[in-house]
Motif scaffolding. Structure first.
Motif, PDB file in Angstrom:
ATOM      1  N   TYR A   1      32.170  43.108  40.513  1.00  0.00           N
ATOM      2  CA  TYR A   1      33.073  42.486  39.478  1.00  0.00           C
ATOM      3  C   TYR A   1      34.147  43.404  38.900  1.00  0.00           C
ATOM      4  CZ  TYR A   1      30.184  38.129  38.898  1.00  0.00           C
ATOM      5  OH  TYR A   1      29.707  36.995  38.853  1.00  0.00           O
ATOM      6  N   ALA A   2      34.061  44.760  38.867  1.00  0.00           N
ATOM      7  CA  ALA A   2      34.815  45.683  38.072  1.00  0.00           C
ATOM      8  C   ALA A   2      35.966  45.904  39.277  1.00  0.00           C
ATOM      9  CB  ALA A   2      34.080  47.069  37.899  1.00  0.00           C
ATOM     10  N   HIS A   3      35.594  46.080  40.524  1.00  0.00           N
ATOM     11  CA  HIS A   3      36.669  46.221  41.437  1.00  0.00           C
ATOM     12  C   HIS A   3      37.367  45.012  41.546  1.00  0.00           C
ATOM     13  CE1 HIS A   3      35.205  49.742  43.089  1.00  0.00           C
ATOM     14  NE2 HIS A   3      33.944  49.373  44.050  1.00  0.00           N
ATOM     15  N   LYS A   4      36.921  43.727  41.436  1.00  0.00           N
ATOM     16  CA  LYS A   4      37.736  42.437  41.272  1.00  0.00           C
ATOM     17  C   LYS A   4      38.860  42.514  40.160  1.00  0.00           C
ATOM     18  CE  LYS A   4      37.341  37.410  41.818  1.00  0.00           C
ATOM     19  NZ  LYS A   4      36.182  36.271  41.905  1.00  0.00           N
ATOM     20  N   ALA A   5      38.353  43.103  39.046  1.00  0.00           N
ATOM     21  CA  ALA A   5      39.147  43.072  37.868  1.00  0.00           C
ATOM     22  C   ALA A   5      40.304  44.196  38.175  1.00  0.00           C
ATOM     23  CB  ALA A   5      38.400  43.667  36.646  1.00  0.00           C
ATOM     24  N   ARG A   6      39.777  45.234  38.799  1.00  0.00           N
ATOM     25  CA  ARG A   6      40.983  46.255  38.941  1.00  0.00           C
ATOM     26  C   ARG A   6      42.011  45.793  40.001  1.00  0.00           C
ATOM     27  NH1 ARG A   6      37.321  51.427  40.457  1.00  0.00           N
ATOM     28  NH2 ARG A   6      39.240  52.577  39.982  1.00  0.00           N
ATOM     29  N   ALA A   7      41.368  45.402  41.234  1.00  0.00           N
ATOM     30  CA  ALA A   7      42.487  44.565  42.296  1.00  0.00           C
ATOM     31  C   ALA A   7      43.289  43.588  41.273  1.00  0.00           C
ATOM     32  CB  ALA A   7      41.692  44.011  43.319  1.00  0.00           C
ATOM     33  N   ALA A   8      42.622  42.695  40.494  1.00  0.00           N
ATOM     34  CA  ALA A   8      43.506  41.580  39.923  1.00  0.00           C
ATOM     35  C   ALA A   8      44.518  42.143  38.959  1.00  0.00           C
ATOM     36  CB  ALA A   8      42.573  40.888  39.081  1.00  0.00           C
ATOM     37  N   ALA A   9      44.293  43.367  38.309  1.00  0.00           N
ATOM     38  CA  ALA A   9      45.228  44.064  37.383  1.00  0.00           C
ATOM     39  C   ALA A   9      46.318  44.751  38.313  1.00  0.00           C
ATOM     40  CB  ALA A   9      44.511  45.235  36.812  1.00  0.00           C
TER      41      ALA A   9
ATOM     42  N   LEU B   1      42.598  36.723  35.787  1.00  0.00           N
ATOM     43  CA  LEU B   1      41.479  37.068  36.628  1.00  0.00           C
ATOM     44  C   LEU B   1      40.778  38.236  36.273  1.00  0.00           C
ATOM     45  CD1 LEU B   1      39.758  36.471  39.162  1.00  0.00           C
ATOM     46  CD2 LEU B   1      41.599  37.478  40.423  1.00  0.00           C
ATOM     47  N   VAL B   2      41.727  39.154  35.433  1.00  0.00           N
ATOM     48  CA  VAL B   2      41.186  40.634  35.130  1.00  0.00           C
ATOM     49  C   VAL B   2      40.066  40.249  34.127  1.00  0.00           C
ATOM     50  CG1 VAL B   2      41.618  42.612  33.721  1.00  0.00           C
ATOM     51  CG2 VAL B   2      43.203  41.857  35.765  1.00  0.00           C
ATOM     52  N   ARG B   3      40.408  39.410  32.994  1.00  0.00           N
ATOM     53  CA  ARG B   3      39.624  39.169  31.940  1.00  0.00           C
ATOM     54  C   ARG B   3      38.418  38.449  32.461  1.00  0.00           C
ATOM     55  NH1 ARG B   3      44.737  39.218  29.954  1.00  0.00           N
ATOM     56  NH2 ARG B   3      44.890  40.912  28.255  1.00  0.00           N
ATOM     57  N   ASP B   4      38.583  37.371  33.307  1.00  0.00           N
ATOM     58  CA  ASP B   4      37.454  36.706  33.861  1.00  0.00           C
ATOM     59  C   ASP B   4      36.495  37.591  34.453  1.00  0.00           C
ATOM     60  OD1 ASP B   4      38.228  34.267  32.594  1.00  0.00           O
ATOM     61  OD2 ASP B   4      38.956  33.534  34.696  1.00  0.00           O
ATOM     62  N   SER B   5      36.965  38.693  35.145  1.00  0.00           N
ATOM     63  CA  SER B   5      36.149  39.377  36.058  1.00  0.00           C
ATOM     64  C   SER B   5      35.395  40.311  35.176  1.00  0.00           C
ATOM     65  CB  SER B   5      36.896  39.986  37.178  1.00  0.00           C
ATOM     66  OG  SER B   5      37.566  39.167  37.935  1.00  0.00           O
ATOM     67  N   LEU B   6      36.233  40.763  34.102  1.00  0.00           N
ATOM     68  CA  LEU B   6      35.468  41.803  33.085  1.00  0.00           C
ATOM     69  C   LEU B   6      34.327  40.988  32.436  1.00  0.00           C
ATOM     70  CD1 LEU B   6      38.470  43.805  31.842  1.00  0.00           C
ATOM     71  CD2 LEU B   6      36.793  44.597  33.342  1.00  0.00           C
ATOM     72  N   ASP B   7      34.686  39.678  32.067  1.00  0.00           N
ATOM     73  CA  ASP B   7      33.620  39.153  31.199  1.00  0.00           C
ATOM     74  C   ASP B   7      32.568  39.051  31.912  1.00  0.00           C
ATOM     75  OD1 ASP B   7      35.273  38.960  28.945  1.00  0.00           O
ATOM     76  OD2 ASP B   7      36.230  37.078  29.288  1.00  0.00           O
ATOM     77  N   ALA B   8      32.596  38.625  33.370  1.00  0.00           N
ATOM     78  CA  ALA B   8      31.447  38.282  34.248  1.00  0.00           C
ATOM     79  C   ALA B   8      30.887  39.468  34.545  1.00  0.00           C
ATOM     80  CB  ALA B   8      32.060  37.623  35.543  1.00  0.00           C
ATOM     81  N   GLY B   9      31.240  40.724  34.599  1.00  0.00           N
ATOM     82  CA  GLY B   9      30.864  42.009  34.841  1.00  0.00           C
ATOM     83  C   GLY B   9      29.901  42.423  33.708  1.00  0.00           C
ATOM     84  N   ARG B  10      30.396  42.324  32.383  1.00  0.00           N
ATOM     85  CA  ARG B  10      30.145  42.571  31.188  1.00  0.00           C
ATOM     86  C   ARG B  10      28.649  41.928  31.020  1.00  0.00           C
ATOM     87  NH1 ARG B  10      29.765  47.179  27.865  1.00  0.00           N
ATOM     88  NH2 ARG B  10      27.825  46.928  27.709  1.00  0.00           N
ATOM     89  N   ALA B  11      28.725  40.426  31.172  1.00  0.00           N
ATOM     90  CA  ALA B  11      27.376  39.682  31.087  1.00  0.00           C
ATOM     91  C   ALA B  11      26.489  40.188  31.959  1.00  0.00           C
ATOM     92  CB  ALA B  11      27.784  38.227  31.303  1.00  0.00           C
ATOM     93  N   ARG B  12      26.872  40.491  33.342  1.00  0.00           N
ATOM     94  CA  ARG B  12      25.625  40.807  34.320  1.00  0.00           C
ATOM     95  C   ARG B  12      25.090  42.264  33.825  1.00  0.00           C
ATOM     96  NH1 ARG B  12      25.175  40.740  40.039  1.00  0.00           N
ATOM     97  NH2 ARG B  12      25.701  38.559  39.698  1.00  0.00           N
ATOM     98  N   LEU B  13      25.950  43.239  33.135  1.00  0.00           N
ATOM     99  CA  LEU B  13      25.292  44.456  32.745  1.00  0.00           C
ATOM    100  C   LEU B  13      24.545  44.385  31.657  1.00  0.00           C
ATOM    101  CD1 LEU B  13      25.648  47.474  33.233  1.00  0.00           C
ATOM    102  CD2 LEU B  13      27.722  47.298  31.620  1.00  0.00           C
ATOM    103  N   ASP B  14      24.965  43.367  30.769  1.00  0.00           N
ATOM    104  CA  ASP B  14      24.118  43.153  29.493  1.00  0.00           C
ATOM    105  C   ASP B  14      22.586  42.860  29.790  1.00  0.00           C
ATOM    106  OD1 ASP B  14      26.159  44.353  27.756  1.00  0.00           O
ATOM    107  OD2 ASP B  14      26.947  42.257  27.396  1.00  0.00           O
ATOM    108  N   ARG B  15      22.644  42.073  31.130  1.00  0.00           N
ATOM    109  CA  ARG B  15      21.320  41.512  31.364  1.00  0.00           C
ATOM    110  C   ARG B  15      20.444  42.531  32.157  1.00  0.00           C
ATOM    111  NH1 ARG B  15      24.574  36.935  32.911  1.00  0.00           N
ATOM    112  NH2 ARG B  15      24.351  37.510  35.115  1.00  0.00           N
TER     113      ARG B  15
END
Length: 338
Positions: free
Chosen positions: A170-178, A185-199
């Motif tokens: 997800y982080a790579h996707k955010a960096r590419a989107a940026a 897409l940056v924010r959606d990818s960061l949100d998805a990655g953060r949610a996965r990390l928190d679990r």
């Protein structure tokens, strides 16, 4: 007509003895559990040393590990042990790919990545497959191959849904989107990655290269916000990255992250008119002993462009550009498999 199983069993004697003997031989092994455990410990130590250890040292140790595991695979062992050794080889190929790419050996790194992906397929090891795709995404990201990067991210998610590799994807996707200018897409990818990390549970060894720790999230957000032009948030994350990357005695425990954080601070300084701070941060970042050249140069090029566009007549801008070009000219390495 061949005898059916019931006939063979009815014969008894030699037939049953042959079956028992064949079964016994499949359980014979020339390698013991202690040796297997030692191999796994060695791989764990190398993965934990990756953030700070010298790249040439890691390259040699990883190569030695692959040679040792390959030799063990030639011996007699159980099917379970054979799979364990193949999995060990898969992790070593993954690490080898990272170190080779850090050293500028693109073709060799691609061979190691492909070997890891094949082992992941053959052993049914989804996490190894996902990390192989993550490495492909990283290669594509640093080479500005956005479509290839997005395909690699999706393949990685398909291979594994439970481990922390998904956070990195997800982080790579955010960096590419940026870099493509897609803020949503940056924010959606960061949100998805953060949610996965928190679990995920907090790891015992966050320095392990193939385990994503919560502290690394600042690093990802720093990169994304710098590219979106949100200099205040990017700089705040960069300062956090440098603080987290510095041990109690002042020694940097994650010098590669810290170097990119300094480049981020350099970009922010250049945009606010502080050329001295910008060049100073950039110069310090380029001088780091432990660096991943493709990743470092990707961000250094951003700072270089900022300096040359905003301060084209300043000697400091020209000097920094020449410093980057000197590094690029010196990155050619022999293209060997290991």
């Amino acid at each position: 007509m061949p005898d059916d199983p019931s006939t063979l069993l009815a014969q008894g004697g030699a037939g049953l003895w042959d079956v028992a003997e064949l079964l016994r031989r499949t359980e014979m092994s020339s390698i013991n559990s202690a040796a297997l455990e030692s191999i796994e410990q060695g791989i764990d130590q190398l993965a934990r040393a990756y953030p700070y250890a010298d790249a040439d040292y890691l390259h040699q140790r990883t190569r030695n590990g692959l040679q040792y595991v390959t030799k063990q695979l030639e011996g007699r062992m159980t099917l379970r042990q054979h799979r364990e050794l193949l999995v060990d080889a898969g992790w070593l190929f993954l690490l080898n790919a990272c170190v080779q790419y850090d050293r500028g050996q693109r073709e060799a790194a691609n061979l190691s990545k492909a070997a890891a992906l094949r082992i992941g397929d053959e052993t049914g090891h989804g996490e190894i497959k996902a990390w192989a795709w993550e490495i492909e995404a990283w290669f594509a990201l640093t080479q500005s191959r956005w479509d290839d990067m997005l395909r690699a991210v999706e393949a990685g998610h398909s291979a594994d849904q439970t481990h922390s590799v998904g956070v990195q994807l997800y982080a790579h996707k955010a960096r590419a989107a940026a870099r493509m200018g897609d803020a949503r897409l940056v924010r959606d990818s960061l949100d998805a990655g953060r949610a996965r990390l928190d679990r995920l549970p907090r790891p015992d060894h966050p320095e392990h290269h193939f385990i994503i720790d919560p502290d690394k999230w600042d690093f990802y957000e720093m990169d994304a916000y710098r590219l979106l032009g949100d200099d205040e948030r990017a700089a705040a994350h960069a300062r956090s990255v440098i603080r987290i990357s510095t041990g109690p005695g002042g020694t940097e425990i994650s010098p590669m992250r810290a170097a990119e954080a300094r480049l981020t601070l350099g970009v922010a300084a250049a945009r606010t008119g502080d050329i001295e701070e910008a060049v100073g941060m950039g110069t310090t970042a380029l001088a780091a002993d432990r660096k991943s050249l493709p990743s470092l140069l990707l961000v250094a090029d951003e700072l270089d462009k900022e300096l040359r566009s905003r301060y084209p007549r300043e000697a400091a801008s020209r000097d920094f550009h020449e410093r980057i070009m000197t590094i690029k000219r010196g990155t050619t390495q022999p293209e060997l498999p290991f």
